[in-house]
Design an enzyme around this catalytic site. Structure first.
Site, PDB file in Angstrom:
ATOM      1  N   GLY A   1       0.852  -1.200   0.000  1.00 28.00           N
ATOM      2  CA  GLY A   1       0.000   0.000   0.000  1.00 28.00           C
ATOM      3  C   GLY A   1       0.880   1.240   0.000  1.00 28.00           C
TER       4      GLY A   1
ATOM      5  CD  GLU B   1      -0.658   1.152  -3.822  1.00 30.30           C
ATOM      6  OE1 GLU B   1      -1.689   0.661  -4.291  1.00 30.30           O
ATOM      7  OE2 GLU B   1      -0.663   1.748  -2.729  1.00 30.30           O
TER       8      GLU B   1
ATOM      9  N   GLY C   1      -1.742  -2.799  10.252  1.00 32.01           N
ATOM     10  CA  GLY C   1      -2.448  -1.617  10.754  1.00 32.01           C
ATOM     11  C   GLY C   1      -3.824  -1.483  10.134  1.00 32.01           C
ATOM     12  CB  THR C   2      -5.421  -3.377   7.361  1.00 31.47           C
ATOM     13  OG1 THR C   2      -4.248  -3.319   6.580  1.00 31.47           O
ATOM     14  CG2 THR C   2      -6.656  -3.298   6.498  1.00 31.47           C
ATOM     15  CB  THR C   3      -9.148  -0.376  10.684  1.00 30.89           C
ATOM     16  OG1 THR C   3      -9.456   0.524   9.610  1.00 30.89           O
ATOM     17  CG2 THR C   3      -8.054   0.214  11.537  1.00 30.89           C
TER      18      THR C   3
ATOM     19  CG  HIS D   1     -11.916  12.011  15.290  1.00 29.37           C
ATOM     20  ND1 HIS D   1     -12.358  11.340  16.410  1.00 29.37           N
ATOM     21  CD2 HIS D   1     -10.709  11.474  14.983  1.00 29.37           C
ATOM     22  CE1 HIS D   1     -11.462  10.433  16.755  1.00 29.37           C
ATOM     23  NE2 HIS D   1     -10.446  10.490  15.912  1.00 29.37           N
TER      24      HIS D   1
ATOM     25  CE  LYS E   1     -13.718   8.687  13.623  1.00 29.01           C
ATOM     26  NZ  LYS E   1     -13.148   7.682  12.702  1.00 29.01           N
TER      27      LYS E   1
END
Ligand code: NAD
Length: 274
Positions: free
Chosen positions: A13, A39, A103-105, A160, A164
């Site tokens: 990424g 990528e 770290g991907t959510t 935030h 968001k």
């Protein structure tokens, strides 16, 4: 003892917001070498120099959509992509037996189960918030909730930026989970979200959430413990998105040479869980 060579990291990424930040930080840190930048197939950044994408002079690392050769030559993968992409990289990290920082959510239960299976073959470190400060805060909140009885009300507020789209933030929920764990209760049955109108008195033992939105605030979280005649509050302010990348790199270094398993930032920081 012989000094370890710098850790060779592949950023997947690499053209994303986090990917570019990671490339920049890796290039500044002698403990790391950027050994690959990947990528998705079809990205118009394939063939670009990863350094230039990150706003740096050329680094001589070209963005590729063929992860196999770069992963075969690396010590670790740092991955802030999408849940499906993360699973594909998890398989490759497991085959190569190298560190995988995730770290991907937005990973669902099925993703998490497959990730756990891959973690039988390599060290996987995953956290929905890689910031060291937030993970430290979660540990402190857990301990405070454990120490202070249910006559102390817990309220979590988060601020935030105006763009968001979800509330409460994933980090607010992470902090709520920490408070619930400290109290030995399930958050799902004990949270109060968004009070409005005639709500009646506060439900004893519940954990309250409130979200504020505006401007360009990167992220601010407060956990308030309100007792009779006194309050304790914990606050975390994110000033810069690089905190997540710094946490990810610290996790990569920590994972090097570590036995296979699924770890979190709590493990990386050596924070007590009780
Ligand atoms: P982004 O959209 O800017 O970047 C994601 C990149 O991944 C894109 O460039 C995309 O092309 C690339 N990608 C997609 N599929 C790929 C594949 N198969 N192979 C290689 N690359 C692929 O998003 P972002 O803001 O950088 O965030 C990425 C992820 O990290 C999100 O899930 C976000 O929620 C999460 N995130 C986590 C933390 C944390 O602390 N854990 C912090 C910030 C963001």
């Amino acid at each position: 003892m012989a000094e370890l060579e710098p850790m060779r990291l592949v950023v997947v990424g690499a053209a994303g917001r986090m990917g570019r930040t990671l490339v920049r930080l890796i290039s500044e840190e002698p403990a790391f070498v950027l050994s690959g930048a990947v990528e998705r197939p079809g990205s118009d950044q394939i063939g670009a120099d990863a350094g230039i994408l990150a706003g740096l002079p050329p680094l001589g690392v070209v963005v590729t959509d063929d992860p196999l050769p770069v992963i075969a030559a690396a010590h670790g993968i740092v991955d802030f992509t999408t849940p499906d992409a993360t699973l594909a990289y998890a398989e490759l990290a497991a085959q190569a037996r190298i560190v995988h920082v995730v770290g991907t959510t937005g990973l669902q239960d099925a993703h998490l189960a497959r990730l756990a299976a891959c973690a039988r073959h390599c060290a996987v470190i995953r956290s929905g918030n890689m910031s060291l400060g937030v993970n430290l805060l979660a540990s402190l909140v857990r301990r405070a909730a454990q120490a202070l009885g249910t006559d102390w009300d817990i309220e979590i507020t988060e601020l935030h930026h105006r763009h968001k789209v979800d509330a409460p933030s994933g980090t607010a929920l992470l902090l709520g989970e920490a408070a619930a764990a400290g109290r030995g209760i399930a958050l799902a049955e004990n949270s109060e979200r968004g009070r409005d109108g005639i709500t009646g008195p506060r439900r004893a033992g519940s954990i309250g959430f409130a979200a504020l939105r505006g401007g360009s605030i990167i992220g601010e979280h407060q956990v308030l413990f309100a007792g009779e005649g006194e309050q304790v509050s914990f606050v975390h302010r994110a000033e810069d998105r690089t905190i997540f990348a710094r946490g990810g790199l610290r996790a990569a270094l920590w994972g090097r040479g570590r036995k296979p398993g699924l770890y979190s930032m709590v493990d990386v920081l050596g924070l007590p869980v009780d």
